[in-house]
Design a protein around this motif. Structure first.
Motif, short mmCIF file in Angstrom:
data_model
loop_
_atom_site.label_atom_id
_atom_site.label_comp_id
_atom_site.label_asym_id
_atom_site.label_seq_id
_atom_site.Cartn_x
_atom_site.Cartn_y
_atom_site.Cartn_z
N GLU A 136 -2.80 -2.85 4.59
CA GLU A 136 -3.86 -1.87 4.87
C GLU A 136 -4.03 -1.65 6.37
O GLU A 136 -4.26 -0.52 6.82
N PRO A 142 -8.88 5.53 3.31
CA PRO A 142 -8.78 4.96 1.96
C PRO A 142 -8.91 6.03 0.87
O PRO A 142 -9.60 7.03 1.05
N ILE A 202 0.85 -1.19 0.00
CA ILE A 202 0.00 0.00 0.00
C ILE A 202 0.89 1.25 0.00
O ILE A 202 1.91 1.28 0.67
N TYR A 220 -4.38 6.53 2.00
CA TYR A 220 -3.65 5.37 1.49
C TYR A 220 -4.40 4.76 0.31
O TYR A 220 -5.61 4.94 0.18
#
Length: 87
Positions: free
Chosen positions: A54, A64, A23, A32
């Motif tokens: 994650e 996210p 990530i 991210y």
């Protein structure tokens, strides 16, 4: 968390190849997303960070990406709206 400015391109490719990085993130915006995200590829090197997974990104309180992780972003946004309505 690994800051892009603190690793060489060779080290970075090796970590991705050996699946130590999955990530990417923007440390200034606390977002991210996937390494393949076009938004992530445009960010400045000094703002880019990398995570093993994650879960690690979430531990650092990143959210996210709305471009490459639409479903997870929507769930995060819905949760934020619920929290705001309780305040």
């Amino acid at each position: 968390m690994i800051q892009h400015s603190q690793v060489t391109d060779v080290e970075l490719r090796s970590k991705i190849h050996h699946q130590k990085i999955h990530i990417g993130g923007n440390k200034r915006l606390k977002i991210y997303g996937l390494l393949s995200c076009s938004s992530g590829k445009r960010m400045k090197r000094q703002n880019r960070v990398f995570f093993t997974n994650e879960k690690e990104a979430i531990q650092y309180k990143y959210r996210p990406c709305g471009h490459c992780m639409k479903e997870k972003y929507k769930a995060w946004k819905d949760q934020q709206n619920i929290q705001q309505s309780h305040n």
